[in-house]
Scaffold this motif. Structure first.
Motif, mmCIF file in Angstrom:
data_model
loop_
_atom_site.group_PDB
_atom_site.id
_atom_site.type_symbol
_atom_site.label_atom_id
_atom_site.label_comp_id
_atom_site.label_asym_id
_atom_site.label_seq_id
_atom_site.Cartn_x
_atom_site.Cartn_y
_atom_site.Cartn_z
ATOM 1 N N UNK A 76 2.985 4.642 49.326
ATOM 2 C CA UNK A 76 3.374 5.722 48.791
ATOM 3 C C UNK A 76 2.387 6.099 47.725
ATOM 4 N N UNK A 77 1.501 5.469 47.372
ATOM 5 C CA UNK A 77 0.377 5.608 46.271
ATOM 6 C C UNK A 77 -0.133 6.931 46.347
ATOM 7 N N UNK A 78 -0.264 7.717 45.126
ATOM 8 C CA UNK A 78 -1.031 8.999 45.228
ATOM 9 C C UNK A 78 -2.065 8.921 44.036
ATOM 10 N N UNK A 79 -3.045 9.457 44.278
ATOM 11 C CA UNK A 79 -3.945 9.622 43.141
ATOM 12 C C UNK A 79 -4.706 11.125 43.088
ATOM 13 N N UNK A 80 -4.954 11.520 42.025
ATOM 14 C CA UNK A 80 -5.901 12.764 41.893
ATOM 15 C C UNK A 80 -6.662 12.556 40.675
ATOM 16 N N UNK A 87 -5.730 9.778 37.786
ATOM 17 C CA UNK A 87 -4.327 9.272 37.632
ATOM 18 C C UNK A 87 -3.838 8.724 39.065
ATOM 19 N N UNK A 88 -3.384 7.592 39.033
ATOM 20 C CA UNK A 88 -2.891 6.931 40.228
ATOM 21 C C UNK A 88 -1.483 6.718 39.987
ATOM 22 N N UNK A 89 -0.692 7.171 40.964
ATOM 23 C CA UNK A 89 0.834 6.888 40.683
ATOM 24 C C UNK A 89 1.295 6.009 41.833
ATOM 25 N N UNK A 90 1.983 4.910 41.509
ATOM 26 C CA UNK A 90 2.495 3.804 42.301
ATOM 27 C C UNK A 90 3.884 3.843 42.190
#
Length: 107
Positions: A76-80, A87-90
């Motif tokens: 479910x890792x997201x990056x923008x 910004x990478x959200x883990x």
């Protein structure tokens, strides 16, 4: 050189990499062996007939390997990437409740 901030907020591990002048196509993000790997390469080529040189080339690169906690939800890792900030959200899975172990008496 670009800076990288790593912190935990709202049950997420956040990785912020400052990548000025990089575009999405320049950046590669992977999970390898329990680590988040961010790499970026940018190449510029400029031709100017009015100067003594014909071609001027420059390149920039960035590489960070950040160990992920065991409870990282890798699926479910997201990056923008916006205005030079990646910004990478883990997401982190919740920790299981501690289990109390009862002590039995010897018979």
């Amino acid at each position: 050189s670009p800076t990288t901030d790593v912190y935990t907020k709202d049950n997420e591990r956040i990785v912020e990499a400052h990548l000025p002048n990089f575009e999405e196509k320049d950046v590669d993000i992977r999970v390898e062996n329990g680590a988040l790997v961010i790499s970026a390469d940018r190449h510029e080529k400029e031709e100017d007939k009015d100067k003594q040189y014909v071609v001027r080339e420059s390149s920039s690169s960035f590489y960070r390997r950040i160990a992920l906690p065991e409870r990282a939800d890798e699926g479910k890792i997201e990056a923008e990437l916006e205005d030079g900030l990646l910004m990478v959200k883990v997401p982190l899975t919740t920790l299981p409740e501690p289990k109390k172990i009862s002590i039995s008496k010897k018979k």
